[in-house]
Design a protein around this motif. Structure first.
Motif, PDB file in Angstrom:
ATOM      1  N   ILE A   1     -12.370  11.702  46.478  1.00 49.85           N
ATOM      2  CA  ILE A   1     -13.812  10.932  46.192  1.00 49.85           C
ATOM      3  C   ILE A   1     -14.576  12.212  45.595  1.00 49.85           C
ATOM      4  O   ILE A   1     -14.933  13.018  46.422  1.00 49.85           O
ATOM      5  N   GLY A   2     -15.190  11.882  44.352  1.00 49.49           N
ATOM      6  CA  GLY A   2     -16.373  12.855  44.164  1.00 49.49           C
ATOM      7  C   GLY A   2     -17.561  12.328  43.976  1.00 49.49           C
ATOM      8  O   GLY A   2     -17.793  11.082  44.083  1.00 49.49           O
ATOM      9  N   GLY A   3     -18.620  13.067  43.737  1.00 52.85           N
ATOM     10  CA  GLY A   3     -20.090  12.524  43.728  1.00 52.85           C
ATOM     11  C   GLY A   3     -20.651  13.011  44.902  1.00 52.85           C
ATOM     12  O   GLY A   3     -20.445  13.768  45.586  1.00 52.85           O
ATOM     13  N   PHE A   4     -21.551  11.939  45.649  1.00 54.22           N
ATOM     14  CA  PHE A   4     -22.261  12.069  46.434  1.00 54.22           C
ATOM     15  C   PHE A   4     -22.109  11.130  47.710  1.00 54.22           C
ATOM     16  O   PHE A   4     -22.264  10.028  47.672  1.00 54.22           O
ATOM     17  N   LEU A   5     -21.270  11.596  48.763  1.00 51.66           N
ATOM     18  CA  LEU A   5     -20.610  10.838  49.636  1.00 51.66           C
ATOM     19  C   LEU A   5     -21.726  10.262  50.478  1.00 51.66           C
ATOM     20  O   LEU A   5     -21.398   9.064  51.123  1.00 51.66           O
TER      21      LEU A   5
END
Length: 272
Positions: free
Chosen positions: A246-250
């Motif tokens: 998962i990429g981005g802002f967890l």
């Protein structure tokens, strides 16, 4: 996630185009000149906290040009260049197919020959200096010369099995099945609309490449509930479907991952 359902409701949310940092402004200019698109929004925004810099430009038909600088390979945000062209073709309709092709040829832009495909004629154009392949589709019923959105075409090696696979793992509904003509039409709800998006599965030739392709054009499916996004990620992994990290802002913000169908076609999944 609805009770009794293993996958969430997916909504087609447009597409991202992965663009190199030095080319971002030129790519915007190309789409303004040749496709007649407008800039709807621009942000200096990083797609992942591991980026040192980032910028995004929103253009017509849910298209986001995404650019970032990073010192490490990100789990989700990347594209491969200079390999095989994806079997995924993002299509746009035009009433002036032949005129547009002649204009591209005159300006030295790489195009394919006009060819027959599901229901009509097409040609591919390798847009911008980055050679982003897009497909133009003839539709003489259009009221003006402006481009209009169309469907996404996907090459598959086993058409009937793919129809079932897409229904099982993405919740797509088959609305037309033409095995004798080598294609099927699937539908998925559009985000922010009551209309449906259409996806054409096409039987590809036996000698065509089969394998993962991380092209620059990446359709995005949206999951409205954040907790369902993470559950869906686990669902795919548990069933042995190759799925990215998962990429981005967890913790809070935009999150994304991608997975591949049995032929290596890539799907991006996002939520907020």
């Amino acid at each position: 996630m609805a009770t009794g359902k293993e996958i969430p409701e997916l909504y087609f949310d447009g597409q991202t185009m992965d663009v190199l940092w030095d080319n971002h402004d030129q790519v915007v200019d190309w789409f303004e000149k040749y496709f007649g698109w407008k800039v709807l929004r621009q942000e200096n925004w990083k797609v992942d906290p591991r980026c040192s810099e980032g910028k995004m430009t929103q253009m017509d038909f849910g298209t986001w040009l995404v650019t970032y600088l990073t010192g490490t390979r990100l789990p989700h945000h990347y594209a491969e260049r200079g390999t095989v062209d994806p079997d995924l073709r993002l299509c746009f309709r035009t009433r002036e197919l032949d005129r547009l092709r002649r204009a591209f040829v005159t300006d030295g832009i790489r195009v394919s020959a006009v060819y027959s495909g599901p229901k009509t004629r097409y040609f591919d154009v390798w847009a911008t200096a980055e050679g982003i392949r897009l497909t133009l589709q003839e539709d003489r019923s259009l009221p003006s010369s402006e481009l209009a959105p169309s469907w996404v075409r996907l090459g598959v090696s086993r058409l009937n099995e793919s129809v079932q696979w897409y229904g099982q793992h993405l919740g797509m509904k088959c609305v037309e099945h033409q095995p004798s003509q080598g294609f099927a039409v699937m539908e998925l709800q559009l985000n922010h609309s009551e209309e449906k998006s259409l996806w054409v599965l096409e039987q590809k030739s036996s000698d065509a490449y089969v394998g993962k392709v991380d092209g620059q054009v990446q359709p995005v499916c949206w999951v409205r509930e954040r907790q369902d996004f993470f559950k869906y990620h686990q669902y795919l992994k548990q069933r042995g479907i190759e799925t990215s990290g998962i990429g981005g802002f967890l913790t809070q913000g935009l999150v994304s991952f991608h997975f591949y169908d049995p032929d290596g076609n890539r799907f991006n999944i996002s939520s907020m």
